[in-house]
Write an enzyme that holds these catalytic residues in place. Sequence first.
Site, short mmCIF file in Angstrom:
data_model
loop_
_atom_site.label_atom_id
_atom_site.label_comp_id
_atom_site.label_asym_id
_atom_site.label_seq_id
_atom_site.Cartn_x
_atom_site.Cartn_y
_atom_site.Cartn_z
N HIS A 84 0.84 -1.21 0.00
CA HIS A 84 0.00 0.00 0.00
C HIS A 84 0.88 1.26 0.00
O HIS A 84 0.58 2.23 -0.70
CB HIS A 84 -0.87 0.06 1.26
CG HIS A 84 -1.82 -1.08 1.45
ND1 HIS A 84 -1.84 -1.86 2.58
CD2 HIS A 84 -2.80 -1.55 0.65
CE1 HIS A 84 -2.80 -2.77 2.46
NE2 HIS A 84 -3.39 -2.61 1.31
N SER A 139 -2.61 -7.84 3.28
CA SER A 139 -2.78 -7.64 4.72
C SER A 139 -3.10 -8.96 5.41
O SER A 139 -2.61 -9.23 6.52
CB SER A 139 -3.91 -6.64 4.98
OG SER A 139 -3.62 -5.41 4.39
N ARG A 155 -2.36 -5.95 -8.25
CA ARG A 155 -1.32 -6.98 -8.07
C ARG A 155 -1.48 -8.00 -9.20
O ARG A 155 -1.35 -7.67 -10.36
CB ARG A 155 -1.44 -7.62 -6.69
CG ARG A 155 -1.09 -6.67 -5.56
CD ARG A 155 -1.45 -7.24 -4.22
NE ARG A 155 -2.90 -7.48 -4.15
CZ ARG A 155 -3.55 -7.90 -3.08
NH1 ARG A 155 -2.90 -8.15 -1.98
NH2 ARG A 155 -4.86 -8.08 -3.10
N LYS A 174 -15.49 -7.82 4.41
CA LYS A 174 -14.32 -8.20 5.21
C LYS A 174 -14.57 -8.03 6.70
O LYS A 174 -15.29 -7.11 7.11
CB LYS A 174 -13.12 -7.33 4.83
CG LYS A 174 -12.48 -7.70 3.52
CD LYS A 174 -11.20 -6.90 3.30
CE LYS A 174 -10.55 -7.24 1.97
NZ LYS A 174 -9.48 -6.30 1.63
O1 PNS Z 1 -8.66 -2.81 0.48
P1 PNS Z 1 -10.01 -3.24 -0.04
O2 PNS Z 1 -10.81 -3.98 1.02
O3 PNS Z 1 -9.93 -4.00 -1.33
O4 PNS Z 1 -10.79 -1.86 -0.37
C1 PNS Z 1 -12.12 -1.90 -0.83
C2 PNS Z 1 -12.80 -0.56 -0.53
C3 PNS Z 1 -12.80 -0.27 0.95
C4 PNS Z 1 -12.06 0.54 -1.28
C5 PNS Z 1 -14.27 -0.67 -1.08
O5 PNS Z 1 -14.93 -1.73 -0.43
C6 PNS Z 1 -15.04 0.62 -0.94
O6 PNS Z 1 -14.92 1.49 -1.77
N1 PNS Z 1 -15.82 0.75 0.16
C7 PNS Z 1 -16.63 1.94 0.41
C8 PNS Z 1 -18.11 1.64 0.13
C9 PNS Z 1 -18.40 1.73 -1.35
O7 PNS Z 1 -18.30 2.78 -1.96
N2 PNS Z 1 -18.75 0.58 -1.94
C10 PNS Z 1 -19.01 0.47 -3.35
C11 PNS Z 1 -17.72 0.34 -4.11
S1 PNS Z 1 -18.05 -0.16 -5.72
#
Ligand code: PNS
Length: 162
Positions: free
Chosen positions: A19, A130, A92, A43
């Site tokens: 990150h 992570s 990745r 998650k």
């Molecule tokens: O590190 P991650 O878990 O892959 O990140 C995913 C994250 C947190 C960026 C994504 O779940 C997100 O944008 N969450 C906020 C809620 C939202 O906008 N959801 C719709 C995304 S299409």
Amino acid sequence: MKNGIAICPGSFDPVTYGHLDIISRAANMFDKVIVVVASNKNKTNSFTPLERVEMIKKCTSALPNVEVESFDGLLAEYAAKKGAKAIIKGLRAMSDFEYEFQMALTNKKLNPEVETLFLTTSAENMYLSSSMVKQIAAMGGDISSFVPEEIRQDIIDRINSK
Ligand code: PNS
């Protein structure tokens, strides 16, 4: 000339060198980068949003144009509120692609003003995640290649307190 504001969203549970590589490269390209600890409903996290924010702050203190916040809501709305031009994500292996592509298209639908940009992960971080860091810490392994010293003990203490 740089390019305004970008946001780097993620779960960051915890933040890793992978990150941080993406954050620092984004910081070279944009005037301001806001790292946002957002909620991923798929998650279960080990650290609270505030703990994750604090860990990222410790690791990015040398980057003057990086801010760190948490946000519980839609990323597309957060981007609009901040006037961000771009959402920056690291890619990745191919396995990331479908999920990231789906999120990028959804965010574009919700907020056509913001572009999602993908940065290719550096080769050494290709398989870093992570969840891998947490597994290694839980088994007493050495996580020094994966996370900065500033947060290493915090991670080990938390994982072993469970
Ligand atoms: O590190 P991650 O878990 O892959 O990140 C995913 C994250 C947190 C960026 C994504 O779940 C997100 O944008 N969450 C906020 C809620 C939202 O906008 N959801 C719709 C995304 S299409």
